[in-house]
Design a protein around this motif. Structure first.
Motif, short mmCIF file in Angstrom:
data_model
loop_
_atom_site.label_atom_id
_atom_site.label_comp_id
_atom_site.label_asym_id
_atom_site.label_seq_id
_atom_site.Cartn_x
_atom_site.Cartn_y
_atom_site.Cartn_z
N LEU A 1 0.72 -0.94 0.02
CA LEU A 1 0.14 0.02 0.17
C LEU A 1 0.99 1.40 0.31
O LEU A 1 0.75 2.28 -0.93
CB LEU A 1 -0.74 -0.45 1.03
CG LEU A 1 -2.15 -0.86 1.11
CD1 LEU A 1 -2.26 -0.96 2.80
CD2 LEU A 1 -2.80 -0.63 0.21
N MET A 2 2.28 1.35 1.09
CA MET A 2 2.94 2.22 0.75
C MET A 2 3.52 3.32 -0.26
O MET A 2 3.92 3.87 -0.54
CB MET A 2 3.64 1.88 2.05
CG MET A 2 2.84 2.25 3.43
SD MET A 2 3.99 2.25 4.88
CE MET A 2 3.72 0.76 5.22
N ASN A 3 3.70 1.53 -0.74
CA ASN A 3 4.43 1.70 -2.32
C ASN A 3 3.98 2.55 -3.14
O ASN A 3 4.35 3.00 -4.30
CB ASN A 3 5.42 0.26 -2.63
CG ASN A 3 6.48 0.22 -3.47
OD1 ASN A 3 6.99 1.76 -4.03
ND2 ASN A 3 6.34 -0.67 -4.10
N GLU B 1 10.36 1.31 10.25
CA GLU B 1 11.12 2.65 10.10
C GLU B 1 12.70 2.45 10.50
O GLU B 1 13.58 2.32 10.11
CB GLU B 1 10.99 3.82 11.02
CG GLU B 1 11.85 4.92 11.46
CD GLU B 1 11.05 5.87 12.64
OE1 GLU B 1 11.24 6.51 12.05
OE2 GLU B 1 9.77 5.35 13.38
N LEU B 2 12.93 1.03 11.46
CA LEU B 2 14.55 0.76 12.50
C LEU B 2 14.93 -0.53 11.07
O LEU B 2 15.69 0.14 10.75
CB LEU B 2 13.50 -0.50 13.03
CG LEU B 2 13.53 0.30 14.62
CD1 LEU B 2 13.07 -0.74 15.53
CD2 LEU B 2 14.85 1.05 15.42
N LEU C 1 9.14 7.99 8.95
CA LEU C 1 7.40 8.97 9.69
C LEU C 1 7.53 10.76 9.47
O LEU C 1 8.76 11.23 10.27
CB LEU C 1 6.78 7.98 10.38
CG LEU C 1 6.96 6.72 10.60
CD1 LEU C 1 6.24 6.85 12.01
CD2 LEU C 1 5.35 6.61 10.44
N GLN C 2 6.73 11.11 8.52
CA GLN C 2 6.77 12.90 8.55
C GLN C 2 5.32 13.18 9.04
O GLN C 2 4.69 13.68 7.95
CB GLN C 2 7.52 13.58 7.26
CG GLN C 2 8.70 12.64 6.87
CD GLN C 2 9.15 13.06 5.75
OE1 GLN C 2 8.95 13.96 4.86
NE2 GLN C 2 11.40 13.00 5.35
N ILE D 1 11.73 5.51 1.85
CA ILE D 1 12.57 6.10 1.18
C ILE D 1 12.39 5.03 -0.08
O ILE D 1 12.41 4.05 -0.32
CB ILE D 1 13.38 6.28 2.27
CG1 ILE D 1 13.73 4.89 2.78
CG2 ILE D 1 13.25 7.34 3.28
CD1 ILE D 1 14.83 4.97 4.24
N GLU D 2 13.36 5.52 -0.38
CA GLU D 2 14.12 4.29 -1.81
C GLU D 2 14.62 3.06 -1.19
O GLU D 2 13.96 2.23 -2.94
CB GLU D 2 15.61 5.01 -1.98
CG GLU D 2 16.25 4.31 -3.51
CD GLU D 2 17.21 4.96 -3.79
OE1 GLU D 2 17.82 3.89 -4.89
OE2 GLU D 2 18.06 5.96 -3.55
N SER D 3 15.35 2.61 -0.32
CA SER D 3 15.22 1.27 -0.16
C SER D 3 13.70 0.57 -0.11
O SER D 3 13.52 -0.92 -0.53
CB SER D 3 15.90 1.08 0.94
OG SER D 3 15.02 1.92 2.74
#
Length: 69
Positions: free
Chosen positions: A4-6, A32-33, A39-40, A47-49
């Motif tokens: 979903l996030m992708n 996140e780890l 998270l902003q 992020i890219e990865s």
């Protein structure tokens, strides 16, 4: 969640409505780890990865192998 996030930058409430609230904070923290998200200000940003990993998970899911990742 990573699939979903992708697809786009999502807010925390959007993720909750898509996958449910149970264990959300735990999974977001783990992502996140792992260096897959940031998270902003209430938004979840891949992020890219995270984008690369999300693409891999989506492809494996299409091939019925995502449970092996």
């Amino acid at each position: 969640m990573i699939i979903l996030m992708n697809q786009e930058v999502l807010t925390v409430p959007e993720i909750v409505s898509a996958v449910g609230e149970r264990m959300l904070e735990y999974h977001l923290h783990r992502l996140e780890l792992a260096g897959l998200i940031e998270l902003q200000e209430g938004e979840i940003v891949l992020i890219e990865s995270g984008i690369a990993y999300g693409g891999l998970v989506r492809k494996e899911l299409e091939l019925d192998g995502a449970d092996k990742i």
